[in-house]
Design a protein around this motif. Structure first.
Motif, PDB file in Angstrom:
ATOM      1  N   THR A  35       0.618  -1.258   0.102  1.00 57.38           N
ATOM      2  CA  THR A  35       0.250   0.203   0.059  1.00 57.38           C
ATOM      3  C   THR A  35       0.793   1.145   0.188  1.00 57.38           C
ATOM      4  N   PHE A  37       2.038   4.827   0.606  1.00 55.15           N
ATOM      5  CA  PHE A  37       1.530   5.839   1.502  1.00 55.15           C
ATOM      6  C   PHE A  37       3.224   7.258   1.103  1.00 55.15           C
ATOM      7  N   LEU A  43      -2.643   8.543   2.453  1.00 58.11           N
ATOM      8  CA  LEU A  43      -2.432   7.337   1.422  1.00 58.11           C
ATOM      9  C   LEU A  43      -2.135   7.487  -0.136  1.00 58.11           C
ATOM     10  N   LEU A  45      -2.913   7.510  -3.327  1.00 57.69           N
ATOM     11  CA  LEU A  45      -4.299   6.048  -4.525  1.00 57.69           C
ATOM     12  C   LEU A  45      -3.009   6.307  -5.456  1.00 57.69           C
ATOM     13  N   LEU A  75      -4.481   0.416   7.861  1.00 54.21           N
ATOM     14  CA  LEU A  75      -5.892   1.215   7.637  1.00 54.21           C
ATOM     15  C   LEU A  75      -6.666   1.505   8.092  1.00 54.21           C
ATOM     16  N   GLU A  79      -9.265   4.249   4.228  1.00 53.59           N
ATOM     17  CA  GLU A  79      -8.654   3.900   3.328  1.00 53.59           C
ATOM     18  C   GLU A  79      -8.636   2.570   2.812  1.00 53.59           C
ATOM     19  N   GLN A  82     -10.903   3.123  -0.460  1.00 52.21           N
ATOM     20  CA  GLN A  82      -9.450   3.080  -1.336  1.00 52.21           C
ATOM     21  C   GLN A  82      -9.228   1.974  -1.983  1.00 52.21           C
TER      22      GLN A  82
END
Length: 332
Positions: A35, A37, A43, A45, A75, A79, A82
């Motif tokens: 994921t 960051f 976050l 995306l 998370l 988040e 998403q």
């Protein structure tokens, strides 16, 4: 009952998902994306979408967002939504999307509902938080989740979760429990579980750096595995998978000796490096994944330098040990 389901899930639908997963697991490793960051821990995306698109382009058997490698534990629910939504959109139906859920069953169900609404194909039930429970409690945890989602479930046993044969039979009898990911590497017990499971039940190797134990798992009937290395070096992961599939013992041994085992030794230096090193290696490859969130910590400069050298070694091995192309004359 599935009180909030957005689409009717039937056993036929579950069978189709299992068939897709089985086909994918036979043809490639399972992707557990990181994921992304930004440097402030927010976050990212756009970075995550780019990263997932690159992972899917390598042809994994399935994509498992927001699991251990994806820092599910850090998370919040927005988040998480998403991340799962972006994964579903970036995969665009090309491979199954299996989202992680966890904590106690009540919280796991909240994440399950989000994943269902986001369009995930199935769920990976991560080990519950903190406490150890008896077998009856472990089974009840799965039963509570299974009763509240229409999505197929794969249950992850590791740490404080370890099923007996009787418990495995009980959870496998639930209509939407379709598989088990094993992180204990107790091959005697795993053999007993595979023999007790119903036909068609999925098993896969979820040991840390699973390639190191891939041959042993395959020997008890569990050839499929997840690959943390795929998250940063899909070339290395694919080379190992192909060598193992083709019975190229010399290539498997060399990849293990010169890359995978040194990587495990580096990983074991600091708690949490199982994620932190993977993320650092992805950054070294130019992937937009950013740092880890606390309580994890990024590698020290010395460990990062060792990781960079090891990554270069692994990539060199892929080209050095690649099988020679077969010419038309040689094929006769």
């Amino acid at each position: 009952m599935c009180g909030w389901h957005l689409r009717t899930e039937t056993e036929e639908c579950h069978d189709d998902l299992v068939a897709r997963l089985r086909e994918g697991m036979a043809g490639g490793v399972l992707s557990f994306p990181l994921t992304s960051f930004d440097d402030g821990g927010v976050l990212d995306l756009d970075g995550f979408r780019a990263y997932v698109a690159a992972q899917v382009a390598t042809g994994p058997g399935a994509v498992f967002p927001a699991c251990g490698t994806g820092e599910f534990f850090s998370l919040d629910e927005d988040e998480y939504r998403q991340v799962v939504t972006a994964t579903v959109e970036e995969t665009a139906g090309r491979v199954p999307v299996v989202a992680g859920i966890g904590y106690g069953w009540a919280q796991a169900v909240r994440f399950a509902r989000i994943a269902e609404e986001a369009g995930a194909d199935a769920l990976l039930v991560l080990p519950h938080y903190l406490v150890r429970g008896p077998q009856s409690g472990l089974v009840a945890q799965v039963e509570e989740i299974a009763a509240r989602t229409c999505l197929p479930l794969i249950v992850y046993q590791r740490d404080q979760v370890a099923f007996t044969v009787d418990s495995l039979r009980r959870i496998a009898a639930l209509p939407n429990v379709v598989g088990l990911k094993d992180g204990h590497s107790d091959l005697d017990q795993l053999q007993r579980l595979t023999l007790a499971a119903p036909d068609g039940f999925l098993f896969f190797n979820g040991a840390a750096t699973a390639e190191v134990q891939a041959r042993a798992y395959a020997a008890v009937g569990v050839p499929a595995y997840s690959s943390a290395v795929h998250a940063f070096a899909p070339e290395i992961a694919a080379a190992f998978f192909a060598a193992l599939r083709d019975g190229d013992t010399a290539r498997v041994d060399r990849l293990l000796r010169e890359f995978y085992i040194p990587f495990v030794e580096l990983r074991d230096r600091v708690p949490g490096y199982g994620v932190s090193l993977v993320k650092a290696a992805a950054r070294l490859r130019g992937r937009p994944v950013g740092p880890v969130r606390a309580p994890l910590a990024d590698p020290t400069p010395a460990d990062l330098a060792d990781l960079e050298r090891l990554l270069a070694t692994g990539l060199d091995l892929v080209s050095e040990t690649a099988p020679a192309p077969v010419t038309a004359g040689a094929a006769r």
